[in-house]
Design a protein around this motif. Structure first.
Motif, PDB file in Angstrom:
ATOM      1  N   ARG A  42      43.664  26.820  49.108  1.00 29.51           N
ATOM      2  CA  ARG A  42      44.089  25.428  49.289  1.00 29.51           C
ATOM      3  C   ARG A  42      44.905  24.955  48.106  1.00 29.51           C
ATOM      4  O   ARG A  42      45.897  24.251  48.241  1.00 29.51           O
ATOM      5  N   ALA A  43      44.512  25.373  46.903  1.00 33.99           N
ATOM      6  CA  ALA A  43      45.266  24.988  45.702  1.00 33.99           C
ATOM      7  C   ALA A  43      46.673  25.564  45.738  1.00 33.99           C
ATOM      8  O   ALA A  43      47.652  24.906  45.410  1.00 33.99           O
ATOM      9  N   VAL A  44      46.787  26.836  46.153  1.00 31.58           N
ATOM     10  CA  VAL A  44      48.116  27.459  46.232  1.00 31.58           C
ATOM     11  C   VAL A  44      48.954  26.777  47.302  1.00 31.58           C
ATOM     12  O   VAL A  44      50.142  26.534  47.132  1.00 31.58           O
ATOM     13  N   GLN A  45      48.322  26.433  48.440  1.00 30.90           N
ATOM     14  CA  GLN A  45      49.056  25.729  49.496  1.00 30.90           C
ATOM     15  C   GLN A  45      49.604  24.405  48.993  1.00 30.90           C
ATOM     16  O   GLN A  45      50.725  24.033  49.285  1.00 30.90           O
ATOM     17  N   ARG A  46      48.788  23.708  48.193  1.00 35.53           N
ATOM     18  CA  ARG A  46      49.264  22.430  47.651  1.00 35.53           C
ATOM     19  C   ARG A  46      50.460  22.651  46.753  1.00 35.53           C
ATOM     20  O   ARG A  46      51.374  21.845  46.677  1.00 35.53           O
ATOM     21  N   GLN A  47      50.465  23.776  46.027  1.00 37.22           N
ATOM     22  CA  GLN A  47      51.576  24.068  45.089  1.00 37.22           C
ATOM     23  C   GLN A  47      52.838  24.432  45.865  1.00 37.22           C
ATOM     24  O   GLN A  47      53.935  24.007  45.553  1.00 37.22           O
ATOM     25  N   VAL A  48      52.668  25.288  46.920  1.00 37.54           N
ATOM     26  CA  VAL A  48      53.834  25.788  47.664  1.00 37.54           C
ATOM     27  C   VAL A  48      54.327  24.777  48.688  1.00 37.54           C
ATOM     28  O   VAL A  48      55.522  24.582  48.877  1.00 37.54           O
ATOM     29  N   PHE A  49      53.392  24.107  49.395  1.00 38.86           N
ATOM     30  CA  PHE A  49      53.772  23.094  50.392  1.00 38.86           C
ATOM     31  C   PHE A  49      53.118  21.767  50.044  1.00 38.86           C
ATOM     32  O   PHE A  49      52.166  21.343  50.679  1.00 38.86           O
ATOM     33  N   THR A  98      54.604  32.167  43.260  1.00 37.99           N
ATOM     34  CA  THR A  98      54.753  30.730  42.985  1.00 37.99           C
ATOM     35  C   THR A  98      55.121  30.502  41.525  1.00 37.99           C
ATOM     36  O   THR A  98      56.011  29.716  41.196  1.00 37.99           O
ATOM     37  N   GLU A  99      54.437  31.224  40.623  1.00 34.91           N
ATOM     38  CA  GLU A  99      54.735  31.073  39.197  1.00 34.91           C
ATOM     39  C   GLU A  99      56.166  31.506  38.872  1.00 34.91           C
ATOM     40  O   GLU A  99      56.865  30.907  38.065  1.00 34.91           O
TER      41      GLU A  99
END
Length: 319
Positions: A42-49, A98-99
């Motif tokens: 969920r954290a990665v999703q928030r970062q990407v989308f 992402t990074e």
């Protein structure tokens, strides 16, 4: 015989009692890892989308004190553990990507800031109105409909006798022939002072009276710097310098218009003409940067004529 059975039964009970907590511990460990994975995903999703769906929640990742252990068994728990491992691997790859994207974006922003700073140094903002040159094939800046004739211009409310500022632009005393040419240019008087001032500058430019046009257009920019008319006037000032054979001053005028009024109606035109002026000065690399910035900042939002002329100018500069 009875004792023997009792002993076997006791041993079986002990084995079951020991195996049960182990299975439970394994289930608990896998459940923990799945929970942790979901939170990280969920954290990665928030970062990407960012904000893409209402199912995204606030960050809830916390370090896990008991790292998961692979259960070596053919049971469903082992299958689930393998799937969790695969998910963890995918999550690491997605986080790394992402990074990387964030790093590249930061690098692009640094390069753009460096280019802006370099342009500020190379093109001194002082000369907002001075000389430059441009090819005859360049499109004429579409001036807002010239107003009806009659005395009462923008800068000097005196009919065809003494136009607003023009004569002063001739460095010394204007000769009689020059004055006669200036007097032939009709001073608009529509009642809209700002529009009339710009239209008069446009008429002087059209008559190829470049020094007089420059003086008149500077007056418009100085008097109404925040108006949309200032964008037209500053751009036309650069054109007057270009046509007068003064590309360095033209580049300054165009740059100032783009820098001070990036959302103005003539900002894309000025950025394109700045590239042309820089090319005339032999600074092809800088010219190509200006054309590149035109594509990056305005893209298809730039008027079609600007994009067409920019393409021709880029080819000519060898960009």
């Amino acid at each position: 015989m009875t004792k023997h059975h009792i002993t076997l039964a006791g041993a079986a009970a002990i084995a079951i009692a020991v195996a049960a907590p182990v299975a439970l511990a394994q289930d608990a460990t896998v459940a923990k890892r799945v929970d942790k994975l979901e939170k990280e995903m969920r954290a990665v999703q928030r970062q990407v989308f960012p904000g893409g769906a209402p199912a995204f929640f606030e960050g809830e990742i916390a370090p896990d004190a008991t790292p998961g252990q692979v259960v070596k068994s053919n049971s469903p728990v082992a299958d689930l553990t393998a799937r969790v491992d695969a998910l963890e691997s995918q999550l690491r790859a997605l986080t790394g990507q992402t990074e990387q994207n964030a790093f590249q974006l930061r690098e692009l922003e640094k390069q753009f800031a460096a280019y802006k700073a370099e342009m500020d140094k190379r093109v001194p903002p002082a000369a907002a109105g001075e000389p430059a040159a441009t090819p005859a094939s360049l499109p004429v800046v579409a001036a807002p409909r010239p107003a009806a004739p009659t005395p009462a211009p923008a800068a000097t409310a005196t009919p065809p006798k003494k136009p607003a500022t023009p004569p002063a632009a001739s460095a010394g005393k204007p000769d009689a022939a020059r004055l006669a040419l200036v007097k032939k240019v009709e001073i608009p008087s529509s009642g809209n002072e700002q529009q009339d001032a710009y239209d008069y500058g446009f008429r002087l430019w059209s008559a190829k009276l470049y020094p007089e046009a420059q003086a008149q257009l500077k007056t418009v920019v100085a008097k109404w710097p925040k108006s949309s008319q200032a964008s037209y006037a500053q751009n036309l000032l650069g054109r007057a310098y270009l046509d007068d054979g003064k590309p360095s001053l033209a580049a300054v005028a165009f740059y100032n218009n783009y820098k001070d009024r990036p959302d103005g109606p003539r900002a894309p035109h000025s950025l394109m003409y700045m590239g042309i002026a820089l090319d005339k000065l032999g600074r092809k690399a800088d010219a190509c940067k200006a054309f590149r910035e035109l594509d990056e900042v305005y893209g298809t939002k730039a008027p079609q004529d600007v994009r067409t002329d920019a393409a021709a100018a880029k080819a000519k500069a060898g960009c």
